[in-house]
Every structure is written in C-alpha cells, then in structure tokens.
Scaffold this motif. Structure first.
Motif, PDB file in Angstrom:
ATOM      1  N   TYR A  44       0.833  -1.209   0.000  1.00 48.37           N
ATOM      2  CA  TYR A  44       0.000   0.000   0.000  1.00 48.37           C
ATOM      3  C   TYR A  44       0.873   1.266   0.000  1.00 48.37           C
ATOM      4  O   TYR A  44       0.570   2.241  -0.695  1.00 48.37           O
ATOM      5  CB  TYR A  44      -0.923   0.016   1.223  1.00 48.37           C
ATOM      6  CG  TYR A  44      -2.002  -1.034   1.198  1.00 48.37           C
ATOM      7  CD1 TYR A  44      -3.114  -0.904   0.377  1.00 48.37           C
ATOM      8  CD2 TYR A  44      -1.902  -2.174   1.986  1.00 48.37           C
ATOM      9  CE1 TYR A  44      -4.104  -1.872   0.347  1.00 48.37           C
ATOM     10  CE2 TYR A  44      -2.887  -3.158   1.960  1.00 48.37           C
ATOM     11  CZ  TYR A  44      -3.986  -2.999   1.139  1.00 48.37           C
ATOM     12  OH  TYR A  44      -4.958  -3.966   1.103  1.00 48.37           O
ATOM     13  N   ASN A  72       2.624   1.626  -3.402  1.00 46.55           N
ATOM     14  CA  ASN A  72       1.622   1.990  -4.421  1.00 46.55           C
ATOM     15  C   ASN A  72       1.232   3.461  -4.314  1.00 46.55           C
ATOM     16  O   ASN A  72       1.063   4.145  -5.321  1.00 46.55           O
ATOM     17  CB  ASN A  72       0.375   1.114  -4.283  1.00 46.55           C
ATOM     18  CG  ASN A  72       0.605  -0.315  -4.738  1.00 46.55           C
ATOM     19  OD1 ASN A  72       1.610  -0.611  -5.394  1.00 46.55           O
ATOM     20  ND2 ASN A  72      -0.296  -1.202  -4.397  1.00 46.55           N
ATOM     21  N   ASP A 110       1.816   6.135  -7.238  1.00 48.74           N
ATOM     22  CA  ASP A 110       0.675   6.886  -7.758  1.00 48.74           C
ATOM     23  C   ASP A 110       0.959   8.388  -7.729  1.00 48.74           C
ATOM     24  O   ASP A 110       0.610   9.124  -8.660  1.00 48.74           O
ATOM     25  CB  ASP A 110      -0.574   6.573  -6.922  1.00 48.74           C
ATOM     26  CG  ASP A 110      -1.857   6.972  -7.624  1.00 48.74           C
ATOM     27  OD1 ASP A 110      -1.912   6.913  -8.868  1.00 48.74           O
ATOM     28  OD2 ASP A 110      -2.824   7.338  -6.941  1.00 48.74           O
ATOM     29  N   PRO A 154       5.295  -6.861  -5.787  1.00 41.83           N
ATOM     30  CA  PRO A 154       4.250  -6.008  -6.377  1.00 41.83           C
ATOM     31  C   PRO A 154       2.967  -6.802  -6.595  1.00 41.83           C
ATOM     32  O   PRO A 154       3.010  -8.003  -6.885  1.00 41.83           O
ATOM     33  CB  PRO A 154       4.846  -5.571  -7.717  1.00 41.83           C
ATOM     34  CG  PRO A 154       6.306  -5.855  -7.624  1.00 41.83           C
ATOM     35  CD  PRO A 154       6.444  -7.009  -6.679  1.00 41.83           C
ATOM     36  N   HIS A 168      -2.428  -4.222  -8.530  1.00 40.52           N
ATOM     37  CA  HIS A 168      -2.714  -2.788  -8.429  1.00 40.52           C
ATOM     38  C   HIS A 168      -1.456  -1.953  -8.669  1.00 40.52           C
ATOM     39  O   HIS A 168      -1.533  -0.842  -9.207  1.00 40.52           O
ATOM     40  CB  HIS A 168      -3.321  -2.468  -7.062  1.00 40.52           C
ATOM     41  CG  HIS A 168      -3.731  -1.055  -6.893  1.00 40.52           C
ATOM     42  ND1 HIS A 168      -4.616  -0.424  -7.759  1.00 40.52           N
ATOM     43  CD2 HIS A 168      -3.376  -0.105  -5.967  1.00 40.52           C
ATOM     44  CE1 HIS A 168      -4.783   0.827  -7.370  1.00 40.52           C
ATOM     45  NE2 HIS A 168      -4.041   1.045  -6.298  1.00 40.52           N
ATOM     46  N   SER A 169      -0.284  -2.475  -8.261  1.00 43.66           N
ATOM     47  CA  SER A 169       0.977  -1.759  -8.490  1.00 43.66           C
ATOM     48  C   SER A 169       1.177  -1.516  -9.978  1.00 43.66           C
ATOM     49  O   SER A 169       1.517  -0.396 -10.400  1.00 43.66           O
ATOM     50  CB  SER A 169       2.158  -2.566  -7.926  1.00 43.66           C
ATOM     51  OG  SER A 169       1.909  -3.005  -6.618  1.00 43.66           O
ATOM     52  N   ILE A 203      -1.344   0.998 -11.542  1.00 42.54           N
ATOM     53  CA  ILE A 203      -0.977   2.403 -11.320  1.00 42.54           C
ATOM     54  C   ILE A 203      -0.018   2.878 -12.414  1.00 42.54           C
ATOM     55  O   ILE A 203      -0.203   3.942 -13.014  1.00 42.54           O
ATOM     56  CB  ILE A 203      -0.348   2.584  -9.920  1.00 42.54           C
ATOM     57  CG1 ILE A 203      -1.408   2.425  -8.834  1.00 42.54           C
ATOM     58  CG2 ILE A 203       0.347   3.935  -9.792  1.00 42.54           C
ATOM     59  CD1 ILE A 203      -0.846   2.274  -7.432  1.00 42.54           C
TER      60      ILE A 203
END
Length: 588
Positions: free
Chosen positions: A314, A317, A321, A346, A349-350, A353
């Motif tokens: 998190y 990421n 972002d 990772p 979602h990584s 982004i």
C-alpha cells in the motif's frame, strides 16, 4: 518544507511486535493420555479434534458423570480453537444424554452460533434459557448484541440492549461499545454519540475503543473537527489516545486535503510518545501524494524506513501513484524497483498504477510492455488493467488494438464489466468503427449485461457523428422501451445531432419536450441549440433562445459568442441584437 510541514521524529524505542501463536487442531499424531485427576477433561492445547471427541464421549459415559462445569470448560477450549460447529454438535449430544446446562455452557453455545452467522438460532437458545429457569447474564446479552450488530441488525441489537436493562442487568463498557460500533457501522454516528453520553450518565466510563469507534465514524462523515473535539475530550478525561485513534483522524484530514492540520496532529501524536506505525506513515504518504506534494511524501517514506516501520504494498503503491500524477514516470518505475529489491512483491494494483500513468502520458507501448511483464511475473491482470489499456489505446486512435485486447481479456476468462464495454464502445464510435460498436453492444446484451444511460449516450453520439440519423433515433426510442431514464446530456446529444442534420423543427420540439419530461435545460443545452440554429441560419430563433437563456441566468459560452461576432457583420438581425439589446451589450 512546503506549507511549513516538518516531521518531529525523536529516536523511538524499538517497535513492539506481538507474536500470535496458532493452535493446531488436527496435526497431532501421538494420542495423549487422559488426565485422571480432572474427571476425563483434556486441557492439553495441542490435542487433536479426534482425540478431543473421544475424550468427550468418555466423559458422557463416566459414572458418576463429570459436572456441567467440566463440560463447560471442555466446550470453552474447543471454542477457543474456533471449532464452532463441533461445539454446537456436542451441545446437542449433551441434550440427548440428559446433561443439564448452566449459563456458562449455554453462553458458549450462543457465541459459537453467532460466530457461524446463525444469530436466529442463538436467540432461540436465549428462549431455552428462560424456559429452563437459567438467568442470562451480561455475557449472554453482549454476545447476542454483537451477533446482531455483525449481521447489520442494529434495531434488533438495540432491542436486546433494552431487554438487558429491563431484566436488571447493568450494561458494561463492552455492552455500550458493541452497540456504539454497530450504530457507527450502519451510519448512525449521531445516535452512537448520544449513547456515549448516556453511558457516562449511567456511570459507565467510556473506554478507548468507544471513543475511537465514534472518532472513526465522524471522520468517515468528513466531520474531522468534531472528531478532534472528541479527541480533546478523551485526553481531558484521562483516556490516552493510541496510534489507531491518531491514524484515524490523520486519514480524515488527508482525505479532505488538510495537510497542515495532519502535520500538526502527527507532531502532537509523536510529542505524546505515541509511536506511528506503518499504517500511520502510509496515510501521510498517500495524503501528500494525492495533493501533488510528492517530495514531502518521499520525506515521510524515508523517515518511515529509518524508524523501522517497513513499507508494504500500500505504501509503495501510494508513492508510485504520486509520481504518476506528477508526470514523473521514471521515478515511479524506480519505486517499483525498490519495492522488489526490498522483498515486497508487487501486486496487480501496483502495475495498474504504472499502466494508468503511461496511458495518461500517451506512452502506450511502455504501458503494453508492463502487461507482458505482469505475465512474466505470473501476475494475472484484472478488468481494471485491461480497461485502462483499452481506454489509452482508444485515446491515441488505436481502437482496433483495443478491440484485440478486449478479445484477449475475454479468452483469458475475465468477464468485462459495464465500464469496460463503455470504454471500448466510446473508442470505436469516436473513430468511426460503428459496425464493430453495434456488434459489441449485441455481445454485451447476450452476456446479460444491461447497458446504462452512459453507454447509450456514447452510442447515440457516435451514430450522429457518423451520419447515421435513423440508427441514432432508433437507439433513443429504445431507451424508453427498455425503461432506461434519459439524462439532460442524452437530450442535448439528440438536439445537437438533429440540428447537425438540418432538422431544426425536430430539434426545437425535442428541446421543449425535454422540459415537459421534467428536465430543465442547463447552460450547455441552451448553448448547443443556439449554436445549431445559428449554423442553420435561423437568427430569429437564436436571438429568442438567447433572451430566454439570459433570463434564466445562463450565459453564452465562448463558442456561441464567437459565432455571434462572426455573424454580426453580415447578419442584420444579429447585428441589431449585438448593438441594441442589453444582453448583446453585456456579452460584448
């Protein structure tokens, strides 16, 4: 730093780590001997379930039989091992063998039924207690109240709370905190706050959990200042906030973009010797990144690692972002490399982004290479991955590649959602691939995914762009047949399309029908229809609509104004309007 932010980070003592010991329930191979001095009750924590059951049935057959207290201990040990179904089954066996329950054993049964999401059956056990003349205690009611709250049955939970009071049981801090938590989760923050006040009136001192629960709910309702007031109240009453309390309010400030307040609170937290943890740091990193303050976020990130709070996916990421939003793709890629080097794998979602970042920069080849890299790392792309790439490809005029990607997505077993279809249909329509768009619509309907108004707007606009007037009209009519409510945008698209085809009367009729259908024209609607009539050389109607628009306190946009200026020199009606009317003078 910008906005006067600084981190007050003294040398903390080592972070405390709590070891969670998991009890195995089925791997023990050696059969333990039965303790003879305990009436057959097994207290060995490593005993297997099979051996425990054998011991239970031995207890049932013993003469004299062990007391209900020992049966209760036995059931309690199984419940602690989360063998809830087993406990329910054994309680039934006890009934069959005539073992008389007490409040302790029935409380264990109620707890297990609640844990199994059988709260209705747990309530029936309460009825059984009344029939047997066994008086329920505070634990009985607290367990049932918690079960009701978990199921979202807050009204019923409050009813049990009131029944508990009616039967003479004084609610304790657990009772109040449980109902407060349930009220907060159901969005009844004000009622939870009222209960907190009632709790104090009844002489039951609220604890950290009760306060933090309400603070969290206030922050979710964006009432962060109220949350701060409650924090001050806690401190004044001698209840020290913990890292969860502070992190909750920090998240509230960051969600609102109030980074100065977040920094001040963070320093207050450290000043009170409350150690920030990984969650706290991640909240700050994410908050600064979302406000475009990536250098500040990086400072927090580095302070975090120095203080022994290891970043997780998190955190990485959030920082990636931030760099992507700041158009620093190389730095975002470096964060991914650091993440891998530090042994933090990772997640999908990584990559999403980074792919989104490259797509927004129109660097589609690099975005597509990340999709290949995901496959090499055995990470399965999700719907978001494909939809983001498809949207990027459509934006740079490569809708056919987007369509191929859609087919690849479907063949991999992923089910496209409404957003995926909308993205692809928009790209196909804008680039004139109308046959493919209609085929996709048919495929979507065959997949039992019902199109929404956004998707219809895309299709109708696409058909007008391609000059397919009849298809656009047919789609508009189909809206009403399918029970889909049009929007002002739908009407505006239709009016613009009809005017483009020179159908001024139909456009004007639809404009008036829009009002009859309860849709009040907005500034965009007026400007679209005025521009259409100007293009169709109907100056009189245009001027009449301008007067109407200004009367409703809307104004001409730059395109409408430019068209009026262009026509002023050779259109007498427009010239007279621009010279003579108050509206025309205002527009100049």
């Amino acid at each position: 730093m910008e906005m006067g932010f600084y981190l007050f980070l003294p040398d903390f003592p080592s972070f405390l780590f709590f070891n969670h010991h998991h009890i195995t329930t089925s791997t023990c191979t050696k059969k333990p001997s039965l303790p003879q001095n305990n009436g057959g009750f097994l207290s060995n924590n490593s005993i297997s379930i099979d051996d425990a059951l054998a011991s239970f049935y031995r207890m049932l057959r013993m003469n004299p039989r062990p007391s209900i207290v020992e049966f209760g201990r036995f059931l309690g040990s199984l419940a602690k091992k989360k063998q809830y179904s087993t406990v329910v089954s054994l309680c039934n066996q006890m009934d069959l063998f005539g073992v008389t329950h007490n409040v302790y054993s029935l409380n264990i049964l109620i707890n297990c039924l609640c844990r199994l999401n059988h709260v209705v059956f747990a309530i029936s056990v309460l009825g059984k207690m009344f029939k047997l003349g066994i008086q329920p205690d505070a634990i009985t009611f607290n367990t049932l109240i918690n079960g009701r709250c978990i199921e979202g049955e807050i009204k019923e939970a409050v009813g049990l709370f009131n029944e508990m009071v009616r039967r003479g049981h004084q609610p304790d801090v657990i009772s109040y905190s449980t109902v407060i938590n349930g009220l907060c989760k159901s969005g009844n923050t004000s009622m939870a706050l009222q209960l907190l006040r009632k709790m104090e009136e009844k002489g039951c001192k609220p604890n950290l959990v009760a306060y933090t629960t309400i603070i969290d709910s206030l922050c979710k309702d964006t009432l962060v200042n109220d949350a701060m007031d409650l924090l001050s109240e806690m401190v004044d009453r001698g209840i020290p906030p913990d890292v969860v309390t502070y992190s909750t309010i920090l998240h509230g400030f960051c969600s609102l973009g109030h980074l100065n307040e977040a920094a001040i609170l963070f320093n207050e937290m450290v000043g009170r010797n409350v150690m920030p943890n990984r969650v706290t740091f991640t909240i700050l990193v994410d908050g600064f990144c979302k406000e475009g303050m990536v250098s500040e976020a990086r400072c927090v990130f580095e302070a975090m690692t120095k203080k022994g709070a290891e970043p997780n996916a998190y955190t990485y990421n959030a920082l990636m972002d931030g760099y992507c939003l700041n158009n620093q793709m190389d730095e975002a890629e470096k964060v991914l490399d650091i993440m891998v080097d530090k042994g933090c794998a990772p997640v999908v979602h990584s990559y999403n982004i980074l792919i989104n970042g490259y797509c927004k920069r129109r660097r589609l080849d690099e975005a597509k290479s990340l999709l290949v890299e995901m496959s090499e790392k055995e990470l399965t792309p999700d719907t978001v991955t494909y939809s983001t790439l498809m949207q990027g490809l459509c934006q740079v005029g490569r809708p056919q590649e987007a369509l191929n990607l859609f087919k690849e997505m479907c063949s991999s077993g992923l089910l496209p959602d409404l957003m995926t279809y909308s993205t692809l249909l928009d790209g196909l329509c804008k680039h004139g691939h109308l046959d493919e768009a209609l085929k996709l619509l048919k495929s979507m309907q065959e997949s039992k995914i019902e199109p929404d108004i956004v998707l219809y707007n895309i299709l109708i606009e696409g058909m007008f762009t391609a000059g397919k007037l009849e298809v656009a009209k047919e789609l508009f009519s189909k809206l009403f047949a399918d029970g889909i409510q049009p929007t002002i945008r739908t009407y505006t698209i239709m009016i613009k399309g009809l005017l483009k085809e020179g159908l001024s009367d139909e456009a004007y009729e639809l404009f008036r029908k829009m009002e009859d259908d309860g849709f009040v024209p907005n500034s965009c609607s007026y400007n679209v229809i005025i521009q259409g009539f100007l293009q169709n050389q109907d100056s009189s109607t245009s001027i009449r609509l301008i007067d109407e628009m200004v009367g409703k306190r809307f104004s001409a946009d730059s395109s409408t104004f430019q068209m009026l200026l262009d026509l002023e020199s050779h259109d007498e009606i427009i010239s007279r309007f621009m010279r003579g009317s108050s509206q025309g003078r205002k527009m100049k």
